[in-house]
Scaffold this active site. Structure first.
Site, PDB file in Angstrom:
ATOM      1  N   SER A 245      26.207  -8.475 -14.713  1.00  0.00           N
ATOM      2  CA  SER A 245      25.639  -9.811 -14.105  1.00  0.00           C
ATOM      3  C   SER A 245      24.211  -9.812 -14.526  1.00  0.00           C
ATOM      4  O   SER A 245      23.512  -9.065 -14.761  1.00  0.00           O
ATOM      5  CB  SER A 245      25.596  -9.616 -12.772  1.00  0.00           C
ATOM      6  OG  SER A 245      24.867 -10.934 -12.186  1.00  0.00           O
TER       7      SER A 245
ATOM      8  N   TYR B  13      23.979  -5.884  -4.404  1.00  0.00           N
ATOM      9  CA  TYR B  13      24.632  -6.212  -5.949  1.00  0.00           C
ATOM     10  C   TYR B  13      24.025  -6.177  -6.794  1.00  0.00           C
ATOM     11  O   TYR B  13      24.491  -5.533  -7.867  1.00  0.00           O
ATOM     12  CB  TYR B  13      25.042  -7.962  -5.323  1.00  0.00           C
ATOM     13  CG  TYR B  13      25.718  -8.603  -6.708  1.00  0.00           C
ATOM     14  CD1 TYR B  13      27.139  -8.198  -6.734  1.00  0.00           C
ATOM     15  CD2 TYR B  13      25.218  -9.374  -7.583  1.00  0.00           C
ATOM     16  CE1 TYR B  13      27.860  -9.072  -7.693  1.00  0.00           C
ATOM     17  CE2 TYR B  13      25.813  -9.871  -8.691  1.00  0.00           C
ATOM     18  CZ  TYR B  13      27.230  -9.737  -8.566  1.00  0.00           C
ATOM     19  OH  TYR B  13      27.718 -10.544  -9.620  1.00  0.00           O
TER      20      TYR B  13
HETATM   21  N1  LIG Z   1      30.715 -15.946 -10.517  1.00  0.00           N
HETATM   22  C1  LIG Z   1      29.650 -15.639 -10.909  1.00  0.00           C
HETATM   23  O1  LIG Z   1      28.742 -16.313 -10.906  1.00  0.00           O
HETATM   24  C2  LIG Z   1      29.200 -14.155 -11.361  1.00  0.00           C
HETATM   25  C3  LIG Z   1      28.110 -13.976 -12.192  1.00  0.00           C
HETATM   26  C4  LIG Z   1      27.982 -12.949 -12.795  1.00  0.00           C
HETATM   27  C5  LIG Z   1      28.836 -11.703 -12.608  1.00  0.00           C
HETATM   28  N2  LIG Z   1      29.957 -11.859 -12.066  1.00  0.00           N
HETATM   29  C6  LIG Z   1      30.875 -10.799 -11.922  1.00  0.00           C
HETATM   30  O2  LIG Z   1      32.169 -11.294 -12.572  1.00  0.00           O
HETATM   31  C7  LIG Z   1      33.230 -10.472 -11.957  1.00  0.00           C
HETATM   32  C8  LIG Z   1      34.272 -11.374 -11.408  1.00  0.00           C
HETATM   33  O3  LIG Z   1      33.889 -12.405 -10.595  1.00  0.00           O
HETATM   34  P1  LIG Z   1      34.602 -13.694 -10.052  1.00  0.00           P
HETATM   35  O4  LIG Z   1      33.062 -14.592  -9.916  1.00  0.00           O
HETATM   36  O5  LIG Z   1      35.470 -14.101 -11.011  1.00  0.00           O
HETATM   37  O6  LIG Z   1      35.003 -13.580  -8.678  1.00  0.00           O
HETATM   38  P2  LIG Z   1      36.236 -13.698  -8.115  1.00  0.00           P
HETATM   39  O7  LIG Z   1      36.008 -13.427  -6.525  1.00  0.00           O
HETATM   40  O8  LIG Z   1      36.977 -14.984  -8.455  1.00  0.00           O
HETATM   41  O9  LIG Z   1      36.943 -12.429  -8.508  1.00  0.00           O
HETATM   42  C9  LIG Z   1      36.919 -11.061  -8.388  1.00  0.00           C
HETATM   43  C10 LIG Z   1      38.280 -10.480  -8.226  1.00  0.00           C
HETATM   44  O10 LIG Z   1      38.149  -9.188  -8.106  1.00  0.00           O
HETATM   45  C11 LIG Z   1      39.151  -8.694  -7.217  1.00  0.00           C
HETATM   46  N3  LIG Z   1      38.552  -7.666  -6.159  1.00  0.00           N
HETATM   47  C12 LIG Z   1      37.736  -7.655  -5.344  1.00  0.00           C
HETATM   48  N4  LIG Z   1      37.590  -6.488  -4.708  1.00  0.00           N
HETATM   49  C13 LIG Z   1      38.407  -5.634  -5.464  1.00  0.00           C
HETATM   50  C14 LIG Z   1      38.771  -4.330  -5.363  1.00  0.00           C
HETATM   51  N5  LIG Z   1      38.319  -3.429  -4.619  1.00  0.00           N
HETATM   52  N6  LIG Z   1      39.583  -3.841  -6.226  1.00  0.00           N
HETATM   53  C15 LIG Z   1      40.178  -4.443  -7.167  1.00  0.00           C
HETATM   54  N7  LIG Z   1      40.015  -5.685  -7.251  1.00  0.00           N
HETATM   55  C16 LIG Z   1      39.121  -6.474  -6.579  1.00  0.00           C
HETATM   56  C17 LIG Z   1      39.225  -9.931  -6.271  1.00  0.00           C
HETATM   57  O11 LIG Z   1      40.448 -10.196  -5.620  1.00  0.00           O
HETATM   58  C18 LIG Z   1      39.100 -11.180  -7.297  1.00  0.00           C
HETATM   59  O12 LIG Z   1      40.126 -11.513  -7.645  1.00  0.00           O
HETATM   60  C19 LIG Z   1      32.674  -9.727 -10.677  1.00  0.00           C
HETATM   61  O13 LIG Z   1      32.336  -8.473 -11.238  1.00  0.00           O
HETATM   62  C20 LIG Z   1      31.425 -10.533 -10.552  1.00  0.00           C
HETATM   63  O14 LIG Z   1      30.393  -9.707  -9.925  1.00  0.00           O
HETATM   64  C21 LIG Z   1      30.313 -13.431 -11.338  1.00  0.00           C
END
Ligand SMILES: NC(=O)c1ccc[n+]([C@@H]2O[C@H](COP(=O)([O-])OP(=O)(O)OC[C@H]3O[C@@H](n4cnc5c(N)ncnc54)[C@H](O)[C@@H]3O)[C@@H](O)[C@H]2O)c1
Length: 252
Positions: A144, A157
């Site tokens: 991130s 985080y």
């Molecule tokens: N959305 C943003 O703005 C953003 C920005 C930077 C980084 N990220 C990173 O991108 C990745 C995906 O995030 P997203 O925004 O798509 O979120 P999201 O919540 O849509 O997806 C995350 C997924 O991870 C799964 N998950 C959660 N805990 C888990 C576990 N213990 N074991 C297995 N699966 C698990 C959830 O069920 C979900 O489907 C994450 O690592 C997040 O930190 C997101």
């Protein structure tokens, strides 16, 4: 930037970024293992249906990345059914936004165990498999912008994601002799179920958009190209790198 006939695992891929990564990898020619938490099987199936609609094989696996035995079981199942693993996208992650003064041990452990420890042990299990079969593969950790710059309300985080950025460098160095490229993608703010509750606070959403030179938050497909690039032979000489895909957030 093709990944034809490669086997890719995308963790946490029933929603959000993981879903977009699965679809994009399938479009680029990969068979995709879609993993989701227990209870989210229907979301995993929806992503798998998109992969199959792109003409590729999909397998769904129930996986909580904080359960180390489940990680090994997932790797064993994929290798048993499809023979090998070429690509891991370590996408599963959570955030439980909290002020530092309100941080609880429970929230800290949950975020760090999922985002840092889970990411490491998924990489370890897949890395061991790739090394055992003679090397050659790609691991992409989803970090991130909060892994390279700070922001309030997310000490756990940001610490976990900074850990992912530096862990990526260590794995890249250790596994270079095995021709495994290990890189990270660091998204800025993206519209997904993770950020939906944050963006419901209009003031916060506007503050975030004001901070982004391209003047909008990202969509999952904005990030997917970076993952396909790092998974493909086009990135064979790229390792230990964190690719920021953030609309310019970290440019100033
Ligand atoms: N959305 C943003 O703005 C953003 C920005 C930077 C980084 N990220 C990173 O991108 C990745 C995906 O995030 P997203 O925004 O798509 O979120 P999201 O919540 O849509 O997806 C995350 C997924 O991870 C799964 N998950 C959660 N805990 C888990 C576990 N213990 N074991 C297995 N699966 C698990 C959830 O069920 C979900 O489907 C994450 O690592 C997040 O930190 C997101």
């Amino acid at each position: 930037m093709r990944v034809d006939d490669k086997v890719a695992i995308v963790t946490g891929s029933g929603t959000g970024l993981g879903q977009a990564f699965s679809w994009a990898l399938a479009q680029a020619g990969a068979d995709v293992v879609v993993t989701e938490l227990p209870g989210k099987e229907s979301q995993a199936e929806a992503t798998a249906a998109e992969v199959r609609a792109a003409g590729r094989r999909a397998m769904t696996v129930t996986l909580d990345v904080t359960q180390l035995s489940a990680i090994q079981a997932m790797v064993d199942r994929v290798v048993g059914e499809w023979g090998h693993i070429d690509i891991l996208v370590n996408n599963a992650g959570i955030n439980i936004p909290k002020w530092a003064v309100e941080m609880t041990e429970e929230a800290w452990d949950k975020v760090v165990d999922t985002d840092l420890k889970g990411t490491f042990f998924c990489a370890q299990a897949v890395g061991k498999h790739i090394i055992a079969r003679g090397g050659g593969g790609k691991i992409i950790n989803v970090a991130s912008i909060m892994g390279v710059v700070g922001y309030y309300y997310r000490a756990h985080y940001a610490s976990a994601k900074a850990g992912v950025v530096n862990m990526t460098r260590v794995l890249a160095i250790e596994w270079a002799p095995h021709n495994i490229q290990v890189n990270a993608v660091a998204p800025g703010y993206v519209n997904t179920p993770l950020t939906k509750p944050m963006f419901e606070k209009r003031e916060f959403y506007e503050e975030v958009v004001r901070r982004i030179p391209l003047n909008r938050v990202g969509e999952p497909q904005d990030i997917a190209g970076a993952v396909v690039f790092l998974a493909s032979p086009a990135a064979d000489y790229v390792t230990g790198h964190t690719l920021l895909v953030d609309g310019g957030w970290t440019a100033w």
